[in-house]
Design a protein around this motif. Structure first.
Motif, PDB file in Angstrom:
ATOM      1  N   LEU A 134       7.843   2.793  -3.166  1.00 18.01           N
ATOM      2  CA  LEU A 134       7.908   3.648  -4.348  1.00 18.01           C
ATOM      3  C   LEU A 134       6.924   4.806  -4.247  1.00 18.01           C
ATOM      4  CD1 LEU A 134       8.233   0.963  -7.178  1.00 18.01           C
ATOM      5  CD2 LEU A 134      10.017   2.478  -6.301  1.00 18.01           C
ATOM      6  N   ALA A 135       5.739   4.538  -3.690  1.00 19.82           N
ATOM      7  CA  ALA A 135       4.747   5.608  -3.554  1.00 19.82           C
ATOM      8  C   ALA A 135       5.244   6.719  -2.637  1.00 19.82           C
ATOM      9  CB  ALA A 135       3.435   5.026  -3.026  1.00 19.82           C
ATOM     10  N   ALA A 136       6.073   6.351  -1.669  1.00 21.70           N
ATOM     11  CA  ALA A 136       6.569   7.354  -0.736  1.00 21.70           C
ATOM     12  C   ALA A 136       7.554   8.323  -1.375  1.00 21.70           C
ATOM     13  CB  ALA A 136       7.229   6.659   0.463  1.00 21.70           C
ATOM     14  N   VAL A 137       8.214   7.907  -2.465  1.00 20.01           N
ATOM     15  CA  VAL A 137       9.221   8.777  -3.100  1.00 20.01           C
ATOM     16  C   VAL A 137       8.741   9.286  -4.459  1.00 20.01           C
ATOM     17  CG1 VAL A 137      11.136   7.635  -1.901  1.00 20.01           C
ATOM     18  CG2 VAL A 137      10.369   6.758  -4.108  1.00 20.01           C
ATOM     19  N   ALA A 138       7.483   9.009  -4.825  1.00 23.26           N
ATOM     20  CA  ALA A 138       6.967   9.487  -6.116  1.00 23.26           C
ATOM     21  C   ALA A 138       6.891  11.020  -6.104  1.00 23.26           C
ATOM     22  CB  ALA A 138       5.597   8.884  -6.388  1.00 23.26           C
ATOM     23  N   THR A 139       7.176  11.618  -7.246  1.00 21.14           N
ATOM     24  CA  THR A 139       7.243  13.095  -7.336  1.00 21.14           C
ATOM     25  C   THR A 139       6.129  13.706  -8.174  1.00 21.14           C
ATOM     26  OG1 THR A 139       8.774  12.882  -9.207  1.00 21.14           O
ATOM     27  CG2 THR A 139       9.740  13.074  -6.992  1.00 21.14           C
ATOM     28  N   THR A 140       5.473  12.905  -9.012  1.00 20.13           N
ATOM     29  CA  THR A 140       4.420  13.443  -9.874  1.00 20.13           C
ATOM     30  C   THR A 140       3.110  12.704  -9.627  1.00 20.13           C
ATOM     31  OG1 THR A 140       4.899  11.927 -11.694  1.00 20.13           O
ATOM     32  CG2 THR A 140       6.164  13.984 -11.615  1.00 20.13           C
ATOM     33  N   ASP A 141       2.023  13.333 -10.051  1.00 23.25           N
ATOM     34  CA  ASP A 141       0.714  12.705  -9.907  1.00 23.25           C
ATOM     35  C   ASP A 141       0.608  11.434 -10.757  1.00 23.25           C
ATOM     36  OD1 ASP A 141       0.014  14.722  -8.193  1.00 23.25           O
ATOM     37  OD2 ASP A 141      -1.006  15.916  -9.738  1.00 23.25           O
ATOM     38  N   ALA A 142       1.224  11.464 -11.951  1.00 18.98           N
ATOM     39  CA  ALA A 142       1.183  10.283 -12.824  1.00 18.98           C
ATOM     40  C   ALA A 142       1.863   9.092 -12.153  1.00 18.98           C
ATOM     41  CB  ALA A 142       1.845  10.600 -14.164  1.00 18.98           C
ATOM     42  N   GLN A 143       2.980   9.353 -11.487  1.00 21.70           N
ATOM     43  CA  GLN A 143       3.661   8.274 -10.791  1.00 21.70           C
ATOM     44  C   GLN A 143       2.810   7.737  -9.652  1.00 21.70           C
ATOM     45  OE1 GLN A 143       7.419   9.931  -9.591  1.00 21.70           O
ATOM     46  NE2 GLN A 143       8.372   9.635 -11.611  1.00 21.70           N
ATOM     47  N   HIS A 144       2.202   8.652  -8.895  1.00 17.26           N
ATOM     48  CA  HIS A 144       1.319   8.216  -7.805  1.00 17.26           C
ATOM     49  C   HIS A 144       0.178   7.350  -8.339  1.00 17.26           C
ATOM     50  CE1 HIS A 144       2.843  10.071  -4.171  1.00 17.26           C
ATOM     51  NE2 HIS A 144       3.120  11.195  -4.846  1.00 17.26           N
ATOM     52  N   GLU A 145      -0.396   7.737  -9.452  1.00 11.56           N
ATOM     53  CA  GLU A 145      -1.527   6.996 -10.015  1.00 11.56           C
ATOM     54  C   GLU A 145      -1.103   5.610 -10.461  1.00 11.56           C
ATOM     55  OE1 GLU A 145      -4.830   7.475 -13.605  1.00 11.56           O
ATOM     56  OE2 GLU A 145      -3.448   9.129 -13.119  1.00 11.56           O
ATOM     57  N   ARG A 146       0.026   5.505 -11.146  1.00 11.68           N
ATOM     58  CA  ARG A 146       0.480   4.201 -11.636  1.00 11.68           C
ATOM     59  C   ARG A 146       0.889   3.283 -10.480  1.00 11.68           C
ATOM     60  NH1 ARG A 146       4.192   5.985 -16.904  1.00 11.68           N
ATOM     61  NH2 ARG A 146       2.435   6.814 -18.135  1.00 11.68           N
ATOM     62  N   ILE A 147       1.541   3.877  -9.471  1.00 11.24           N
ATOM     63  CA  ILE A 147       1.942   3.050  -8.330  1.00 11.24           C
ATOM     64  C   ILE A 147       0.713   2.579  -7.560  1.00 11.24           C
ATOM     65  CG2 ILE A 147       3.171   3.080  -6.126  1.00 11.24           C
ATOM     66  CD1 ILE A 147       5.200   4.974  -7.413  1.00 11.24           C
ATOM     67  N   ALA A 148      -0.296   3.460  -7.457  1.00 13.61           N
ATOM     68  CA  ALA A 148      -1.540   3.056  -6.780  1.00 13.61           C
ATOM     69  C   ALA A 148      -2.225   1.923  -7.536  1.00 13.61           C
ATOM     70  CB  ALA A 148      -2.464   4.249  -6.639  1.00 13.61           C
ATOM     71  N   MET A 149      -2.211   1.986  -8.881  1.00  8.87           N
ATOM     72  CA  MET A 149      -2.785   0.913  -9.697  1.00  8.87           C
ATOM     73  C   MET A 149      -2.006  -0.388  -9.486  1.00  8.87           C
ATOM     74  SD  MET A 149      -3.366   0.817 -13.805  1.00  8.87           S
ATOM     75  CE  MET A 149      -4.308   2.363 -13.707  1.00  8.87           C
ATOM     76  N   LEU A 150      -0.662  -0.267  -9.439  1.00  9.65           N
ATOM     77  CA  LEU A 150       0.166  -1.454  -9.186  1.00  9.65           C
ATOM     78  C   LEU A 150      -0.143  -2.060  -7.826  1.00  9.65           C
ATOM     79  CD1 LEU A 150       2.546  -3.339  -9.863  1.00  9.65           C
ATOM     80  CD2 LEU A 150       4.080  -1.597  -8.907  1.00  9.65           C
ATOM     81  N   ARG A 151      -0.282  -1.190  -6.816  1.00 11.57           N
ATOM     82  CA  ARG A 151      -0.593  -1.686  -5.470  1.00 11.57           C
ATOM     83  C   ARG A 151      -1.939  -2.361  -5.439  1.00 11.57           C
ATOM     84  NH1 ARG A 151      -0.520  -4.088  -1.579  1.00 11.57           N
ATOM     85  NH2 ARG A 151       0.230  -3.541   0.511  1.00 11.57           N
ATOM     86  N   GLN A 152      -2.899  -1.839  -6.158  1.00  9.67           N
ATOM     87  CA  GLN A 152      -4.232  -2.434  -6.194  1.00  9.67           C
ATOM     88  C   GLN A 152      -4.195  -3.818  -6.830  1.00  9.67           C
ATOM     89  OE1 GLN A 152      -7.053  -0.038  -8.300  1.00  9.67           O
ATOM     90  NE2 GLN A 152      -8.805  -1.348  -7.794  1.00  9.67           N
ATOM     91  N   ARG A 153      -3.430  -3.951  -7.922  1.00  8.05           N
ATOM     92  CA  ARG A 153      -3.353  -5.248  -8.597  1.00  8.05           C
ATOM     93  C   ARG A 153      -2.612  -6.276  -7.735  1.00  8.05           C
ATOM     94  NH1 ARG A 153      -2.211  -3.783 -15.008  1.00  8.05           N
ATOM     95  NH2 ARG A 153      -4.204  -2.643 -15.337  1.00  8.05           N
ATOM     96  N   VAL A 154      -1.579  -5.827  -7.046  1.00 12.50           N
ATOM     97  CA  VAL A 154      -0.870  -6.743  -6.145  1.00 12.50           C
ATOM     98  C   VAL A 154      -1.806  -7.220  -5.036  1.00 12.50           C
ATOM     99  CG1 VAL A 154       0.969  -6.903  -4.433  1.00 12.50           C
ATOM    100  CG2 VAL A 154       1.425  -5.844  -6.646  1.00 12.50           C
ATOM    101  N   SER A 155      -2.598  -6.313  -4.490  1.00 13.96           N
ATOM    102  CA  SER A 155      -3.557  -6.693  -3.452  1.00 13.96           C
ATOM    103  C   SER A 155      -4.579  -7.685  -3.980  1.00 13.96           C
ATOM    104  CB  SER A 155      -4.257  -5.447  -2.904  1.00 13.96           C
ATOM    105  OG  SER A 155      -3.324  -4.554  -2.335  1.00 13.96           O
ATOM    106  N   ALA A 156      -5.026  -7.481  -5.215  1.00 12.20           N
ATOM    107  CA  ALA A 156      -5.988  -8.420  -5.803  1.00 12.20           C
ATOM    108  C   ALA A 156      -5.367  -9.805  -5.971  1.00 12.20           C
ATOM    109  CB  ALA A 156      -6.469  -7.886  -7.152  1.00 12.20           C
ATOM    110  N   ILE A 157      -4.096  -9.860  -6.375  1.00 10.92           N
ATOM    111  CA  ILE A 157      -3.430 -11.152  -6.531  1.00 10.92           C
ATOM    112  C   ILE A 157      -3.267 -11.844  -5.183  1.00 10.92           C
ATOM    113  CG2 ILE A 157      -1.268 -12.258  -7.220  1.00 10.92           C
ATOM    114  CD1 ILE A 157      -0.971 -10.105  -9.348  1.00 10.92           C
ATOM    115  N   VAL A 158      -2.904 -11.073  -4.152  1.00 14.02           N
ATOM    116  CA  VAL A 158      -2.776 -11.650  -2.817  1.00 14.02           C
ATOM    117  C   VAL A 158      -4.113 -12.213  -2.341  1.00 14.02           C
ATOM    118  CG1 VAL A 158      -2.296 -11.099  -0.401  1.00 14.02           C
ATOM    119  CG2 VAL A 158      -0.792 -10.224  -2.195  1.00 14.02           C
ATOM    120  N   THR A 159      -5.182 -11.482  -2.610  1.00 10.48           N
ATOM    121  CA  THR A 159      -6.519 -11.974  -2.238  1.00 10.48           C
ATOM    122  C   THR A 159      -6.849 -13.272  -2.953  1.00 10.48           C
ATOM    123  OG1 THR A 159      -7.286  -9.704  -1.866  1.00 10.48           O
ATOM    124  CG2 THR A 159      -8.967 -11.395  -2.198  1.00 10.48           C
ATOM    125  N   GLU A 160      -6.498 -13.352  -4.229  1.00 10.63           N
ATOM    126  CA  GLU A 160      -6.757 -14.567  -4.997  1.00 10.63           C
ATOM    127  C   GLU A 160      -5.948 -15.742  -4.458  1.00 10.63           C
ATOM    128  OE1 GLU A 160      -8.359 -17.086  -7.762  1.00 10.63           O
ATOM    129  OE2 GLU A 160      -8.956 -15.049  -7.238  1.00 10.63           O
TER     130      GLU A 160
END
Length: 524
Positions: free
Chosen positions: A336-362
Motif C-alpha cells: 500500500l505504501a508503494a501506491v500511496a499518493t498523498t502525504d497523509a496516506q504515507h503517514e497512516r500506512i507508516a503508522m500501520l507498518r510500525q504497529r504491525v512490526s511491534a505486534i510481530v516483535t511481541e
C-alpha cells in the motif's frame, strides 16, 4: 502369526503320517498345505477380503478332512488352524464363522463319502474342534491387542481412562500429592524417633539426587556433608552411618523412593540412642509414607511433562498460524505504501507498518517464552540468562544477569516455577515499566534460592482488570512454598524478589545460609 500356526500344525501332522506311511493322509496333508500356502499368499497381497479368505480356508479344510476321515483320522488336527487364524484376523465373530463352516463341511462330505461318522471319528473331530476353539480364544485376545495397537487414537483413549481414574483416586488421597508436604512429614517422623540437629530428604530425578526438604536447628555446616552420604546410601540401598551422620533409604514397592540423611547433636552416644534399631523401625514404619511420596513425585513429573508439551504445542500453533498472518499484513502495508499518493496516506500506512512490526516483535517474544524450558539448560541461572539474552535482543533493553550457584540443583518443579517467575518479571519490566536497564540476580543454595529482578522504570503502576501477571507470579511462588515481594528500587523502578527457604512446613524455617550475601556474585 497365521502363517506360523499353519506351518507348525502341518509339520506336527506330517511327522506321524510319514511314520505310519498313510498314503491317503499324506495326500490330504499335501492338499491342505497347498490350501494354506495359497491363503498366506492371498493374505499378503490383500487379494480377497478377510471374511472371504478365512471362511474359504475353513470350508476347504473341512472338505478335505471330510473326504479322508473315513480312511484316516490323523488329518483332523488341521481343524484347529482355521478358527485360530480367523480369530486373529476378525476376532470372535470370525472364530464362530470359521468353526461352524469347517464342521459343517466335515459332516456333509464325510456322510457323502462313507456315511454317518463313527464314534471314533466323532471323538477325534470333537477333540480337535475343542482344541481349535481354545486356540481361537487366544487368537481373539491377540486380535484385540493388535487392533488396539494399530488404532492411532488408542493411546489417547487409554490416557483418558487413566486420567479419569487419577481424578477419582486423587479425591481419596488423604495425604495429598504435594511432595514437599509429604517430605516434611517424613522428616518430622524421623525427628520424633531420633534426636537430630539437621536432616535432608533426597529424591532421585533424571539420574541425580536432589534435595527435596531440609530441616536444621542452626547447624547448616552439617548439611554440606549430606550429599556424599546420600549418594552412598542410594547406591548401596542400605543404611549408612558415619560418625554422627547417618542415612537410610525410603523403600516402596517399586524400589527406593528417596534417602533421608541426618546429623545427631555433638557428643551424642550412638549406642545410647539406639540408632541401629531406630533406623530399622523407621524403614518399616515409613514404607507407607514412601509410597505416598513416590506417587506425588510421579504426579509432579507427569504434570511437568504435560505442561512442557502444551507450551510447545502453543508455540507451534502461534508460529504457523497467527504469526504468519500478521507478517503477511506487514507485506500488504508495504504494498500500500508503494501506491500511496498523498502525504497523509504515507503517514497512516507508516503508522500501520510500525504497529504491525511491534505486534510481530511481541509474538516473537511470546514464542521464545513458550519454547524456552529450564530442562534445556545446565542450571537455573543459565536458563534465566538464556531467556534474558533473547528478550534483550528483541526489545533492545539491556538485561544483566548475575548468578551465584553451587553444583547441587533444586528440584525440577521448583526450578521451573522460579524460572517462569523471573521470565514474567523481566517481561513486565520491558513491556510496562519502560525500563532502560534490568538487573537480574539468581542465588541458589539447594533447597533454598532467591531471585531478584530490578528495573529503573516507572515502578509499580495501578493494576488493570485484564492484567493477571502479578497474580500468576504469586500463585507460582505459593506452589513451591516461596515468598514473592515487590519493593521500590532506591533509584526508582521496581524490585521483584522471590525467595525459597527450603523448609518442610510453616513451623520450621530453614535456610542453608542464614542471609544471602548480595556482594558475592559470579557473572553469568
Amino acid at each position: 502369526m497365521a502363517a506360523l500356526a499353519r506351518i507348525i500344525v502341518l509339520v506336527a501332522l506330517t511327522g506321524p503320517v510319514l511314520w505310519t506311511r498313510d498314503a491317503a493322509a499324506l495326500l490330504a496333508l499335501l492338499v491342505i498345505g497347498a490350501i494354506w500356502a495359497l491363503a498366506t499368499i492371498v493374505d499378503l497381497r490383500r487379494v480377497l477380503p478377510l471374511a472371504l479368505l478365512t471362511t474359504g480356508e475353513a470350508i476347504l479344510v473341512g472338505i478335505v478332512c471330510g473326504i479322508v476321515v473315513d480312511t484316516s483320522t490323523a488329518v483332523l488336527g488341521a481343524l484347529c488352524v482355521p478358527p485360530f487364524t480367523a480369530s486373529v484376523f476378525r476376532g470372535l465373530w470370525g472364530m464362530a464363522t470359521s468353526l461352524c463352516a469347517e464342521l459343517a463341511m466335515l459332516v456333509v462330505f464325510a456322510f457323502l463319502i462313507g456315511g454317518p461318522l463313527t464314534a471314533e471319528q466323532l471323538s477325534a473331530a470333537f477333540s480337535w474342534s475343542v482344541t481349535g476353539l481354545g486356540l481361537a480364544l487366544i487368537g481373539t485376545f491377540l486380535h484385540g491387542a493388535l487392533v488396539e495397537r494399530s488404532d492411532p487414537l488408542a493411546p489417547y483413549h487409554y490416557a483418558q481412562s487413566l486420567l479419569r481414574q487419577l481424578i477419582g483416586i486423587s479425591e481419596g488421597l488423604d495425604s495429598g500429592l504435594d511432595p514437599v508436604a509429604l517430605g516434611g512429614s517424613i522428616l518430622s517422623a524421623v525427628r520424633d524417633e531420633v534426636p537430630t540437629v539437621a536432616m535432608t530428604l533426597y529424591v532421585a530425578r533424571d539420574g541425580a539426587l536432589l534435595p527435596l526438604v531440609t530441616k536444621s536447628l542452626g547447624t547448616p555446616e552439617d548439611v554440606q556433608h549430606f550429599e556424599a552420604l546420600a549418594t552412598q546410601c542410594w547406591r548401596q540401598c542400605a543404611p549408612v552411618q558415619r560418625d554422627r551422620l547417618f542415612g537410610f533409604p525410603l523403600l516402596a514397592d517399586s524400589g527406593t523412593t528417596g534417602v533421608v540423611v541426618a546429623a545427631l547433636p555433638d557428643g551424642t552416644d550412638v549406642r545410647a540412642v539406639g540408632l541401629d534399631g531406630a533406623v530399622r523401625r523407621l524403614t518399616a514404619t515409613l514404607r507407607p509414607s514412601a509410597v505416598h511420596l513416590d506417587t506425588a513425585l510421579l504426579f509432579a513429573a507427569f504434570r511437568d511433562a504435560a505442561s512442557a508439551e502444551e507450551r510447545r504445542r502453543l508455540a507451534r500453533e502461534m508460529h504457523d498460524g497467527v504469526a504468519q498472518d500478521i507478517a503477511s499484513l506487514g507485506y500488504l502495508a508495504d504494498a500500500l505504501a508503494a501506491v500511496a499518493t498523498t502525504d497523509a496516506q504515507h503517514e497512516r500506512i507508516a503508522m500501520l507498518r510500525q504497529r504491525v512490526s511491534a505486534i510481530v516483535t511481541e509474538i516473537r517474544r511470546s514464542l521464545v517464552n513458550l519454547r524456552t524450558s529450564i530442562g534445556e539448560s545446565e542450571s537455573l541461572g543459565a536458563a534465566i540468562a538464556s531467556v534474558a539474552r533473547n528478550l534483550s535482543e528483541v526489545s533492545g533493553v539491556p538485561i544483566h544477569v548475575t548468578a551465584d550457584e553451587l553444583t547441587e540443583r533444586l528440584r525440577p518443579e521448583v526450578e521451573a516455577e522460579l524460572f517462569r517467575i523471573a521470565q514474567e518479571a523481566m517481561n513486565n519490566a520491558v513491556k510496562h515499566a519502560r525500563a532502560d536497564a534490568i538487573e537480574v540476580h539468581c542465588q541458589v543454595r539447594a533447597p533454598a534460592a532467591r531471585i531478584t529482578v530490578t528495573d529503573d522504570g516507572r515502578g509499580l503502576q495501578p493494576g488493570r482488570r485484564d492484567s493477571h501477571g502479578l497474580k500468576i507470579m504469586r500463585e507460582r511462588a505459593l506452589l513451591v512454598n516461596g515468598a514473592l515481594e515487590l519493593t521500590d528500587s532506591p533509584g526508582g523502578g521496581l524490585c521483584v524478589s522471590v525467595t525459597i527457604r527450603g523448609d518442610g512446613g510453616p513451623e520450621e524455617i530453614t535456610v542453608l545460609q542464614p542471609d544471602f550475601d548480595d556482594e558475592t556474585r559470579v557473572k553469568a
